[in-house]
Design a protein around this motif. Structure first.
Motif, PDB file in Angstrom:
ATOM      1  N   LEU A  11       2.786  43.457  62.611  1.00 30.68           N
ATOM      2  CA  LEU A  11       2.301  43.638  61.508  1.00 30.68           C
ATOM      3  C   LEU A  11       4.161  43.711  61.264  1.00 30.68           C
ATOM      4  O   LEU A  11       4.666  43.342  60.293  1.00 30.68           O
ATOM      5  CB  LEU A  11       1.818  44.776  61.215  1.00 30.68           C
ATOM      6  N   HIS A  12       5.014  43.869  61.965  1.00 34.28           N
ATOM      7  CA  HIS A  12       6.634  44.198  61.779  1.00 34.28           C
ATOM      8  C   HIS A  12       6.864  43.113  62.137  1.00 34.28           C
ATOM      9  O   HIS A  12       7.035  42.539  62.883  1.00 34.28           O
ATOM     10  CB  HIS A  12       7.358  45.322  61.942  1.00 34.28           C
ATOM     11  N   SER A  41       1.098  51.741  60.838  1.00 34.83           N
ATOM     12  CA  SER A  41       1.790  51.186  59.724  1.00 34.83           C
ATOM     13  C   SER A  41       1.129  51.817  58.733  1.00 34.83           C
ATOM     14  O   SER A  41       0.522  51.086  58.535  1.00 34.83           O
ATOM     15  CB  SER A  41       1.267  49.742  59.815  1.00 34.83           C
ATOM     16  N   GLN A  43       2.377  49.922  54.107  1.00 42.08           N
ATOM     17  CA  GLN A  43       3.113  49.276  53.653  1.00 42.08           C
ATOM     18  C   GLN A  43       3.659  50.518  52.530  1.00 42.08           C
ATOM     19  O   GLN A  43       3.362  51.381  51.704  1.00 42.08           O
ATOM     20  CB  GLN A  43       2.023  48.712  52.406  1.00 42.08           C
ATOM     21  N   TRP A  49       5.546  46.033  55.329  1.00 42.45           N
ATOM     22  CA  TRP A  49       4.822  46.870  56.351  1.00 42.45           C
ATOM     23  C   TRP A  49       6.243  48.027  57.087  1.00 42.45           C
ATOM     24  O   TRP A  49       6.980  47.257  57.665  1.00 42.45           O
ATOM     25  CB  TRP A  49       4.922  46.140  57.490  1.00 42.45           C
TER      26      TRP A  49
END
Ligand SMILES: [Zn+2]
Length: 73
Positions: A11-12, A41, A43, A49
Motif C-alpha cells: 500500500l505504501h 496501514s 489512511q 497511506w
C-alpha cells in the motif's frame, strides 16, 4: 474515521520508510516514543497511506482516528 488494515507494504510508496516496514506515523511526529516495526496501514486525512507501530495504533484508535484492527472491515 479513516480506513485501516493490517500492515501491508504494497500500500505504501516504494522506497518510502513505510514500504520498508517502518512506522511513518512517528517518523512525522514523535520518533522518541516509536515502537519501531509497523503493524498497521491506515489512511490519513488526505487519503494517503501511512504506517503505524503498535503505539501509533493504540494512540490513533484512542483518538478515534482509525478503527481497531479486525473490526468494521
Ligand atoms: Zn511508531
Amino acid at each position: 474515521m479513516n480506513l485501516s488494515q493490517v500492515y501491508d507494504s504494497e500500500l505504501h510508496e516504494a522506497g518510502s520508510p513505510a514500504a520498508q516496514g517502518q512506522c511513518s506515523h512517528h517518523a512525522a511526529e514523535d520518533a522518541g516514543t516509536c515502537a519501531g516495526e509497523a503493524v498497521v496501514s491506515f489512511q490519513d486525512r488526505d487519503g494517503r497511506w501511512q504506517s503505524g507501530c503498535t503505539l501509533a495504533l493504540e494512540t490513533l484508535v484512542e483518538k478515534g482516528d482509525i478503527e481497531p484492527l479486525g473490526q468494521g472491515a
